[in-house]
Structure formats: structure tokens, C-alpha cells
Design an enzyme around this catalytic site. Structure first.
Site, short mmCIF file in Angstrom:
data_model
loop_
_atom_site.label_atom_id
_atom_site.label_comp_id
_atom_site.label_asym_id
_atom_site.label_seq_id
_atom_site.Cartn_x
_atom_site.Cartn_y
_atom_site.Cartn_z
N SER A 1 0.75 -1.18 0.08
CA SER A 1 0.35 0.52 0.49
C SER A 1 0.88 0.93 -0.29
O SER A 1 1.90 1.70 0.61
CB SER A 1 -0.75 -0.08 0.88
N HIS B 1 -7.09 -0.19 6.39
CA HIS B 1 -6.25 -1.56 6.97
C HIS B 1 -5.98 -2.04 8.27
O HIS B 1 -6.22 -2.66 9.18
CB HIS B 1 -5.04 -1.75 5.91
#
Lengths: 447, 447, 447, 447
Positions: free
Chosen positions: B309, B384
Site C-alpha cells: 500500500s 487497514h
């Protein structure tokens, strides 16, 4: 290996595995207190946990757990569950009052949103989360069915029922429904439901069902994507030559089959709503018109779309009128004639021509003139006339079954759906409360 | 002839024919005044008609007509349309106040229902009816996207936007979404949308897409039944050996293919929300867990589920901190070192090892310690970590694309999804606001 | 509107319209002579026309016409039809002889092709063209069934039957078959066939069928693409704990359901070939292994794959042996003991333990030692042993139904499919004709 | 999770697992000699094993192994493979001769069957077994394609090719093919094949393909169930107003779109056979008529069904005629005029009106009068006229692409499919070899 299953099945499998892993988590988390809790206490704890919780896997597992317990509750268990919802998950009036007060002062968007939030009960959130679990939608529909039967005796449950109804109205928006033709190729799971749900003219097992799905018959149903094997509403149609004047030939199993080229009339002879829990969330009018459009496209030879419908309020109205004061009625003579024979021969089998004419007159009068709040007394009449159909024929001894005699004195009627007239009829009906009827029926009703 | 089309297609055809017949009706009904009305006037008239109307066929036709006009509106046209909605279809404050007052007095169910009805704007009814037309859901999602871009400049539209959001939240309940694996067998119509929607690492045409759908790649998407060819959100996954430390090898087109038996890691390298109009109606957390469950079942060899990410807020935070007062910061030395080089070499290509360590330290600090309202500043971290993932690795020069440098200074991180830890991490995060991170990352962040 | 129908349905509709237009053409072409022709004469003319004709539309119409007439023929009508085929569409021996002679001289490819063509009867061409019409494959399969019943009395039809068999062998190549799991979601049209075709343990209507499709049961079938609603062969499986020793618990309708986690054994208790017309075109061995592979993947807990099979030749062999000369047999004592009781108590209900042991010994001997042309006498044993299964158990009073007693004296046996042994068993069986059996059974059989 | 994949995929997975388990068996069985064998020797051993073998699992694995090796063979490798087939798996002439002799003596069914068996080569059995493996059909079709290119240089392979052709004729019987409409909803895997296979007017990538699938275009393909993602043959159609006179407007990407109500003509402008290996196994005529029937039903406004076709043999014939003896030809003057200009201006761009008329006359003459064995020289003419179409128009400079000029001198023609005339035209054509043409074309051709 290929499976004759819808894709949904596979999704459920994965969801099941998530639910399963969530279960293990829940198990680990729960402490000894659980063991001493009663079922209602446990349900209250679980529901609270679900509303407060954010974890996905355990959230799904929680939801499924609550649904599983609910599914196995007895009548008393459900009573206790609904009482708990009412007690623990209702809107808090003090919050509503405070928010209303603030809105009275501020009158802005934020205050309105706050008021809206205050009104929305925790129960709505609970229902939304229950819906995420596999099979959730189906069970929530059933739950509303259970709630509705309790409302009369437990008016305090109205708020819960209202919460659920609002969600179901959103979820079952017609834009999400799928019209399907059901024939003998359909899944046994679906067909089994059709047998179970047929409300008007009972289907006696699989052979009878097969008969209703013959080449000269049609069955269409609406489905919701979350309940792919469970119809919402369905309609049964007979294709024939000319208008249908009694029910028996339509549902008899050994009828001669008419070849397709001679079929010019589609008779809608049965409409069944499948779920009590969807009461008041109506799809019937849409179904008839959509099916008529579909049939027109498939079979250009079909020129007439009609129903063959009972007059379920007729006998009740008649007996009630006779009991009150027949003499004062505009149809005094007819009423008195019927009054004489009805108690002795409820089946009206021995009725002579004169009396037959009296009864038909009374029925025409009942359908066209007898109203409540401006609209016809008879519920089936209200439904079709409100859809834009017109009252076309009244048939004598058209349904001599027990139910047919008990409710409609054996009478059935054709409501006619004429594409070109539907909108106009519909507006006439709602604007003026006037029943659009054929000349023949109007003549009958004329005193 | 068989068609590779979903059943929905056929339904639309019938709906189209109903819409068509409704159009004829509408045509007949409209009078000369129409000809002199402007588009906004016409839209106002049509919307009013739809909200008041009961006829099915003409209702659908009306809805489709409004949607068709809307679809072709310019930006100004949409402004005018939304203003009209605000003006004509908003909640009436006087009704709300009256109902609130009555509730203050009665405090019963009926008064609460009346208050609820008073709050529900006519706009909600309008949106519900628009949704019944073919393609309605899709256009209403787009409409909310248009509304959202106007909110800042037109705060009075908040109420309309809120009405639409509430409906979309109900309609897009996760229980209705269908998870699908997308590969090269999928419909071109769907794949075209994937190319269009990929927001993180652009897909350069069909060959590149094909590359992303290879044997060692996975792409999963959520679909809503009313938008069968248009994904809601999708995630792209690389299957590989060991953790991924930079993006280039994952998306290069001529990479060597690893045989399935050696694959032990699934790296989620891109998540794309497809519709602005569904902003705030989140499915991402659910998607990742459901996909991980599915992959585990299909490929038991996959033991590690991680993301690769960006850290999209890092550079902004860094520059902002440098601009304010680097000296006062706990990482003063590191900040000063970076301050020297950053303006000259924004790509940090010439960065020596010492500086590299400084930047990584700053990034670890940013991700773990820099918070707003108790939660991390970085939006991807929030997503997340809120899902229950932990922060596992920080990689130097992992995305040297323009966007990667501009936002994240080329840094990417792995968030780790460990089945056994997800719930615990999730609760730690929300209860204490603490970021769960690996020893290595925590060490980096330690001042 | 969507339909729960396979795509094939749509194709048939178009084909039907082509057939229809072809019919009009045929009508126009036919002259007065038709009116005086008998059905057999007409069929001969039509078949000749189809073989000679090239036009597509009228070709399809012709084919369909021939199939329609055939479908309605009586037994005598079929006799006449087959006689006509034999007379008019057989291979011409003089052409074969001439081609053979030429090949004897030329011995080249062209001569071989010519010989091949000479051997191929006009009937093959006729069958190929009949297959092009909708429903053709299905009817040709039925036609071979009819032919097979006539072969004994009409050996001259062997050539026609052989032509059809060769085509069916090509068309039903296993590469074209599709394995499907059948459950309660399947089409009623398919399930109705399952009820009709079950040959081993009769299914008593829809409720009994539903019972056979429960969670702890499996039903798999092979389908051919040209007969999507009509299975070719199917197998029924009970999932349970441990080996099955009698049939009643497997098919009783009110059995307790075992939870999935405890299931460790899959018992194949019924295999039904659905079409007489596919006799000798075997798929059974492939089906069992494919299903076992599928079940293993789905349910790793299933460790044992066995059958519960009848010994249909046992009683016949026993009575025959008793009738000839029991004294001379190696199992003389056992035979004599049985000889005494069998005529009085055919159900062997009163049998004491000693006699029971005698019968089981005889059965083990029958299965292992009694052979014809090197392979076991018993047809079911030949099938499973030829597949690579081993003979594992012999069960006393395992099927006390009339049929079970009449053929197998109530005995049933388990054949065991062990993945690791199948190929070796298979080769042992075919190389040496040796029956692979468990120690227990071998001990029983030892004289 | 649901997958947009056909059921077949799942079957393949199971078959793959069977193949896999078979592989292990094969591995165990093979001895050291394998290691020293060359690829051709190994292939010969494997093929022999497959033909002799009975075990299912290892049979499938063997088949797949042979196909895998074949797939990776170079051109020389294939040569060696085919030589091996010819050497080891051909019909044994001595067996044929013996059987022929026996038939000459016995002349009965058994002798005929024996002769038939003797003629059937071991190769047929090999091909049948290869077809059982996943992907087998597809590879066998490719294999015949490879064989066909070798026939000229290797006439001894004719027997192998003939064996394979006979199987493919049986397997690809039209009764098994499925007509599908292909549009932008279709699978990318299928669409990719369409781009690859388009043989007449090249498709330049995905955007161009999309253009060919617009609302005013149709693409229909035949599929075989064993190759669900790989079309057999497809046809492209333009819907327009009036007859099409040149190709460019039909395939240009930025054409104006005609609304559906104005479309009255369907122009079949491209037919592509997708597999060389299916050469001579024709489906084109059937395809056109089936598609026309389908379009008629869908769009009753379409009244004219025509092709826009090249005249691919025209320039070759013209140059050949000029080269031989133009003077002797009935169209001497026209030929001489063309002879002058053609070598200088092959594109005929400068051609004056007179010459244009000469060329068109020559083309009309070529199409109608120039024959071989009683039928037109031009292959496209043979195809459509044999289908029952008539020759309707000849268009000047209708395809000025390189290929169009090189083969057809830019000329294209319309063949007309008139439902009412097709059968009659077809019979006229085959009975008398006469070309049915419009008055205009016949006038042109008149000398």
C-alpha cells in the site's frame, strides 16, 4: 463438475466459512456468565453486541447466530424476543424530544439530521446487520410476518414492525425484482414453494402442478435477488379461446389441449402473495401488466387479457344487509327473495331463473355501488379496478367449491385489462371513485 | 439461439416495452403548455407528476423520461435540477415542527410515525420511484456523485444528498452484494469498467489488463444485482513467493510466471472504489476478508495475506511539518536532514544510506504516532488498521512512479492480515487507538 | 423477463421456425400421389428424399417430419419402418465386393476410401441427417433401444443396429459428457427422469426423491449436450460413518441425519443406466471414479469409497448347481445343507447360524471362483472388479426386498475403490482374471 | 463466490485431478528405458499404451500427456509424429484383404462387420481416446489443420487425415452446434478469438471490435459444446437502409448510427471459418439461414437479407484469360480494352466509364458463365448460389483495399437471400447448374 445451481450458492459457502471462523472467535470471547443466561437474556446480549460491534467476521457470525436461535424459537420465545426488542432497541423518546426542541430553535440541516437519527431506533441498525448474514433477508421477512400476527394484541410492537416495514419497502423496491416464467424446467425447490403458496385454487401435489404448467398455461413470478429460490408473488394464467366463465375447466387435470393458434384470451385465474411478511408492500398490479406485456410480445394472437376472480366480500355483505334491514334497501324485492331461499339452500343449487337473476343483480349492485370511503367494499374489486381494469362479466355458479360458495355464493367475475383503457380507467377510479363496468354489468346493477 | 447475457437483459426488454407504452400515454396527456416550458420547468413538472402519480406504465415511463433528461444535462443543468429538488421536494419545516409538537404532547406511536413521515422529504419518494425504471439504480448512484461535488459550494443541498445517501445505504446492504472472481472469461463490458475504474496503478489497455488477469493474479469484485455489468469495488492480488517489497515487479507485463505450487503469499496491491456516488458506503473491509477466505479455500498453500500500500499522506505531512517548525519536533535531526535534500532532489534518487534511514524513521513515526482524533492521520493506514490488519514492513523506493513520489516519497508498506489476530487488532485499534505494528517497524519509529 | 431455462431452448425455437418454413416448402412440393401412399410408403419416400436432398430448411423439416411420424408408430409400425430401412438403406454387397476387388488390385488410399464408402450404408447418412433436427439425438437413442429388442427375432436388422451404434459411440464420446451434481435445486424435468430411470432401488414419488437428495446423500449424473434435461447414467451415494452393511437404512425416509463432520464413508448404492439405446456404450466406470475424485475434493473427511451391491446371479447359479449335481461340487456339504432348506423357506428367514455360514461360503465361492471365459459369472462383480475395485465384504440379509431375495438371496456385497490400488487391481484382473478380495472374503471362499 | 464461468470449467478441474492422479500412476509404472528414448520413440510408446490400455485414470493422463507433448512439437516434430502414426497406426492391408475375401465368401453381417473393423485403423481408436482428455477436441481440430498442410507433400498421410476427418464429421454434426449472438457483453476470451479469426475485413484491436458490435451491427457464431470459448464459424452483419454497395461505410468506425426503426436491410459482409482443421466440414449455409430466421423474428422491419461479397477468383481468371487468347473469347472487345489498361493501372483508378462498363460485363460473365464441372468458377459464388441465394448486384470500386483490388479488382457483389426463393434457386442451381441472377446482372452478362 457443473452444478445446476445459481451463483449465489457459492457466495453463501464463502460467507458460511467466514461465519464459521467468526464463531470460533465468539466462542473464545465469551465468558462463564453465558452459561447461566436464559435464552432471552442471551439474545439481548447478542443483539446488543451486534449493534455495537464493528468486526466483520464476528459480526456475520453473531448475526447468523441470532437468526439461528430466532428460527428455532417457539411462539412464546418469539413473544419474549419481540418484547426485548421493544424494551431495549426502541427509539428513546427523550432523545427525540431533545432533538425536536433543538430543531425548533435551529431549523437547519444539522438539527434535522439529528432529529432523524434520534427517531431511527437501534432496532433498524440491528435489522440492517442481521440482513448481512446469509439467509438474513428471508428470515427478516418471516419475522415481520410473525410481528404482524401479534400487533392486534400487542400494539406496543407497532414501532418495531414499522422499523422493519420501512427497511423491507426499501429493499423490495420494484427496481430490484426479477420477473421469471416458471415452467416444468424450473428448480424443484421453486416449484415446491409454488405448491405451498398457491392461495386461491389449491394445487394437489406434483401432478396437479405439472398440469398448471402445461403448454396452454403460464405461471409468472417475481423474485428478489436475495431469495433466488423463493418467489415473492406469482400469477397463474390459462390461455384459451374466448372469455372464461367458470373456474373448473381451467384447473381440471384432463382438459383437452387447445392448439396455440386458436388461443386468443389470457385469463389470470390466480394471484398468490407468498409472504405474510411482505403484506402491504404490493407488487400485484405491476406483475399483471408486466406479464400481459410479455405475453403480448410472445403470442400476438392473444387479444384479450382478463381475470376470473372471486367476489369474496359478497356473501358477507349480503347476509349483513339481510340481517339489518332488507326492506329499506333499494333492491328490496331481490333481497327478500334471496332471504327466503338462502338459509335453506346455501349452495343455491335449486335456485330458479328468477332468483338467479336477483342474486346477480345484487352482486352487480354490490360491486358497483357499495363503497367505503369512496371505494368499493370488495377487496378484489378494489385491487383490479385500482389497477385500471374494468368490470366486464358476472358469472353464475362459476366456482361451486366450498370456499367459492361460502364467500362468493359461487359467483365469479371477469375484470378486463385493456391496454388502451388502463390509464384512463385508473384515473377515473381514483379521481371520482367510479367503477368502470361493461354495459351488461351496468344494466344488471341498475335498479 | 442462446445469448451470453444475464437474465436481467430480458427483463429490461419487457420493462422497455412498458416504458414505451407509457410514453404514448404521456404524449396524449400533455397539453400545449409543455411546448413553452423550459427544461427546468419541465423537469419540475415531471417530478411532481411522478411523485403524485399512481399509474404503473406511465409511472415507469415518467421515471425513465426524467432519468433520460438528467443523463443529458450539462453542469448548469444539474445545478438547476438540484436547486429545483431543494426548492420543491424538501422536507417542509412547518410540518416537522407541527409533528414534533404533537409528539411532545402525545408521545405515542402514531405521533412518532407522523413525525417520521413529516421528516421524510418528497425527494425520497421521488428517488424510490426513479429507482423502479430500468437503469434507475445506476443513475441514482451517479446523481449522488454529482451532488457530492456540489456540497461544499452549495451546503443547502445537504438534505437532498442525505436523502439519497440513506436510500443507497439501504439498497447496498452487504447482504445483497455478490462477490465475483473476474478473469479473462468475463464479459468485455465488465472488463472495460475495470480498466476505467482502476484508481491506484493504471491499466494501460487490454493487453495490460490481460496481464493483470494471468494465472498468478487474481481480481475480485463486488456486484449489486441491479448493476450486473458494473462493479462496486474491486481488489487486485498478486500471488507470489514471499512478501512483496515494490510495486513494479507486480504489474510489469513480462514477468516470469511462478508455478502455483511455489506461491505462498497473496499481496493485495490495489483496491478501487468504482463509484463516487457510493462514497462513505464502505465495502472494502468486507471485500478483503471475503477474498482471503476464498483464496485460502482454493489454495491452501497461500499462508500470508498482505497488502502493498502507498502512504498517501506522508509527503504532505512531512512538508507541512518542515514548513511549520522542524526544530520543535521529536525527530528534529531527521527532519533537518531531509529538509536539506528534499527541495533539490524530490525523487530522493541521490539519497545516501543515512538519509534513507531518516526518511524511513519519519515514515514509521508518521504512521504510528501522528494522529487526528485518536486515529492515524494516513487514510490508507486508517482503513487497514481499522480492518484489523497490522503494519508489517516499510519499503524504500517501492513505487517510483510520479504519483508514488509525489504522495508517498516512493515508500510503500505491507499491512498484514492474520486470520487469528484480526479481531484482536481491530479491538485494540478502536478501543485504544493503538497501531499494531511489527517489531521492526516499531523499532524504526522509536525516537 | 428471465427464464430458468438453458440457452438450448432458444436455439430450438429458431430451429423450429426453420423447420416450420421448411414444412410449407415441402407441402407445396408434394403431389397428389402422397394422398394414396401408406405410412410405410410415405416414410420410405421421405427418408429417400432426406438422403438425396441438399436444401437446409426443407432438410430439417423433412428430418423432423420423419422423427414425428416415427415417434407415433406402433410396434408394428416400427417393424415395418426397420424392414424398410433394411431393404432400402442397407449396404449394397455388390458395391462392397467390387470395391474390395479393386482394393485387392490397387492397394492404395483411394481404393481403401472407396471400400470404406461402399461399406458405409445409406442408413448412416440418413441417421446423421435425422440428428440435425431438434430432438434428433434423443430419438435416435430411443430408436436403437427399439432395434435392440428386435435383434433376436430379426437378425437381419443387425446391420442397421450396427450403423446406429457406431454413430452413437462417436457422438457419446466421454469427452463430450458433462458430470453434474443433482440436488433439490435441479429442474423438475430432470428429477422426473431420475424417478423414472432409477433401476435398482425404486424411488416412490417426489417425497422419496427428496429424501435421496438430502444433505447426507449425493446424486451425480452424466449429461450429453444434446439432451440437457435427460441424464445418461446416474449414481446414488450415501454418506455415513463406517461401511454400509444393508440397504434399508440407506433408503429409509425417516433416518436420523449424521452431521457432516462425522461422515467418513461414501457408499455407492445404486447405478442406473438411463437409456436402453446406449447399451454397450459404457460410462459407469468413468462415472464412479470421477464422482469419487469430486467428493474427495469437496469432503476431505471421506476416506472410504465403497459400493453396496447386489449379487444378481447368485441364486440362479445356486439353483442351477443344485439341480445339476451338488454332490460333485467342491462345496458339497454346503450345497446339500442349502438344498434342504431353500425350497421350503426361500426367504431364508428361519436359517440358523450354520446354514447362514454355508450360504455365505457359497456366495464367496461364486464370486471368486465361478467364471466364464476367464472372468466372474456375476455381472455386477465383473463391472466393479473390471473397474479396479476389490471385493471387500459379503453381508447376510442385506436386502430382503422381493427382488433382493429372488436374485441375491438377500446378500449384498461391498466393492471397495481404493485410489492407490485401482490401477493395479484393474491390471491384475485383466491380465490374470484373478478377483482381488479382502482376507475375510478369501477365507470364506476357501474350501 | 460466483464466477462468470461456464460450468465446463468445473468439469475440467475434476478431470485435471483425475489426470493428475493418473500421472502419478504412470510415473510409477515407467522404467528406466524411458530415460533413453527419444521424443518420437516416447510418443510411439505412449500412443501404443493408450490404444491398448483400459484404465480410466491413467488413460486420461496418458491422453493428456500425448496432447501436451504434441502441443509443443516443432514442425519437424509434427512431421515425425505423423510419420509414426502412418507407420504404426495405419490400417493393415493384409487384414483388409483377408476380411474382404471372407466377405466375398460369406456375404453375411458378421463378415461385413469384420471387414469394417479391418478397415478402421488403430489411429481412429487413438483419436477417440485422445478426445476424452480435457481440451482434446480442440487439439484434434488443430492436428487436422496441421495434417492438411502436409498432404500435398506427403500424400501417404491421406489415410490418417481421412480417419480424423471422419471423426470430426461425426462430432461436429450440426445437431450439436449452438448458435450464439456475440455482443460486447460476451467473454473477452471469445472476443479475442473473433479479432484473431476475422478473415475477410481485419479487425484492428478492441475499439474496432467494439464498433463491429454496435447497436446497428450483429455478430453470430456457432459453438461446439467441447469448445465453449472458441467459435467454429461466425458471420458479421450490418443493419442499414437499403442495399450496401461498398464495404468502407460498413466497417468505418465513426459512421453515423441509423435508428432501429429505419433499418430495413441486413447485409452479411463477412463470414469467417475459424479453424483450418474443420475444412470441408461446412456450416456456413446453415449459419446464414439460421441467423436470417433469428433476425426476422427479432426485427420484423428487416425485409432484405443480402451479402456484400468479394469476387476472389475474378482477377485471376481475367489475367489468365488475357494471357491465353483474349481474341478468341466471346467478350473479345472488352478483354482487349482491359488488357491495355490493367498492367499500367492495376488499381483501375483512372478507368473511364467505358472501361468500367467493360470490366463489369466481364465480371458478370465470369460469375454467370464461367464454370468448372458445371458450376461457377468463383468459390464465393459457388457457396452462396449453392445455398439458394441469387446474384443481385455487381458494384464497381466497392472494396479498394489492397486485397480487394488484388483479387476482385475492387468489385463486390450482393447475393440475395429471399426466403420464398431459396429452395427453388437451390434446386435450379444443382439440377441445371444455372446461376439465378437479377435482370440487371443478366443484362450485363449478355454478350
Amino acid at each position: 463438475m457443473s452444478a445446476r445451481q445459481p451463483a449465489r450458492g457459492a457466495l453463501s459457502r464463502i460467507l458460511d466459512s467466514i461465519v464459521e471462523s467468526g464463531r470460533a472467535i465468539l466462542k473464545g470471547r465469551r465468558d462463564a456468565s453465558d452459561r447461566f443466561a436464559s435464552v432471552p437474556e442471551l439474545m439481548a446480549m447478542r443483539c446488543r453486541e451486534l449493534v455495537d460491534h464493528r468486526g466483520e467476521a464476528s459480526g456475520l457470525a453473531l448475526a447468523r447466530e441470532i437468526l439461528d436461535v430466532y428460527e428455532n424459537l417457539s411462539g412464546e420465545g418469539r413473544d419474549a424476543f419481540f418484547d426485548m426488542l421493544h424494551r431495549d432497541f426502541s427509539t428513546d423518546p427523550s432523545l427525540v424530544l431533545a432533538a425536536a426542541e433543538r430543531y425548533g430553535t435551529d431549523r437547519d440541516f444539522n438539527a434535522l439530521e439529528a432529529l432523524r437519527r434520534a427517531i431511527e431506533s437501534p432496532c433498524q441498525k440491528l435489522f440492517r446487520r442481521l440482513n448481512m448474514a446469509p439467509g438474513g433477508t428471508s428470515l427478516l421477512v418471516a419475522m415481520r410476518g410473525h410481528l404482524l400476527t401479534r400487533l392486534y394484541a400487542n400494539p406496543q410492537l407497532s414501532a418495531i414492525e414499522s422499523d422493519l416495514r420501512h427497511l423491507l419497502i426499501a429493499w423490495f423496491n420494484r427496481g430490484f425484482l426479477d420477473l421469471q416464467r416458471i415452467n416444468w424446467d424450473a428448480s424443484a425447490r421453486v416449484l415446491e414453494k409454488i405448491i405451498e403458496y398457491e392461495a386461491v385454487h389449491e394445487i394437489n401435489g406434483w401432478d396437479d402442478l405439472r398440469n398448471r404448467l402445461n403448454q396452454d398455461r403460464r405461471l409468472f413470478a417475481f423474485f428478489h435477488p436475495a431469495m433466488p429460490y423463493d418467489p415473492i408473488i406469482f400469477v397463474e394464467i390459462a390461455l384459451g379461446q374466448g372469455s372464461a366463465s367458470s373456474i373448473a375447466p381451467l384447473i381440471q387435470t384432463d382438459r383437452p389441449e387447445l392448439e396455440a393458434a386458436s388461443q386468443d384470451t389470457a385469463t389470470f385465474y390466480s394471484i398468490s402473495n407468498c409472504h405474510k411478511g411482505l403484506k402491504g408492500i404490493s407488487f400485484g398490479n405491476f406483475l399483471i401488466k408486466q406479464v400481459a406485456a410479455d405475453l403480448s410480445a410472445e403470442m400476438p394472437g392473444i387479444k384479450r387479457f382478463e381475470t376470473l376472480s372471486p367476489v369474496p366480500g359478497f356473501r358477507g355483505w349480503l347476509e349483513c344487509t339481510l340481517a339489518s334491514n332488507a326492506e329499506a334497501h333499494v333492491l328490496k324485492d331481490e333481497l327478500l327473495a334471496v332471504q327466503e331461499i338462502l338459509p335453506q339452500d346455501g349452495s343455491l343449487e335449486t335456485t330458479d331463473d328468477a332468483l338467479r337473476s336477483d342474486v346477480l343483480k345484487l352482486c352487480a349492485h354490490y360491486l358497483i355501488e357499495e363503497k367505503q370511503a369512496g371505494f368499493p367494499l370488495d377487496p378484489v374489486a378494489r385491487f383490479h379496478l385500482g389497477n385500471g381494469a374494468s368490470l366486464d362479466f358476472i358469472h353464475w355458479r362459476a366456482d361451486t367449491s366450498d370456499l367459492g360458495m361460502k364467500r362468493s355464493l359461487g359467483i365469479m367475475v371477469n375484470y378486463l385489462y385493456e391496454d388502451a383503457q388502463i390509464e384512463k380507467n385508473h384515473e377515473t377510479y381514483f379521481a371520482e371513485g367510479r367503477v368502470v363496468a361493461s354495459n351488461g354489468v351496468r344494466k344488471l346493477a341498475r335498479v
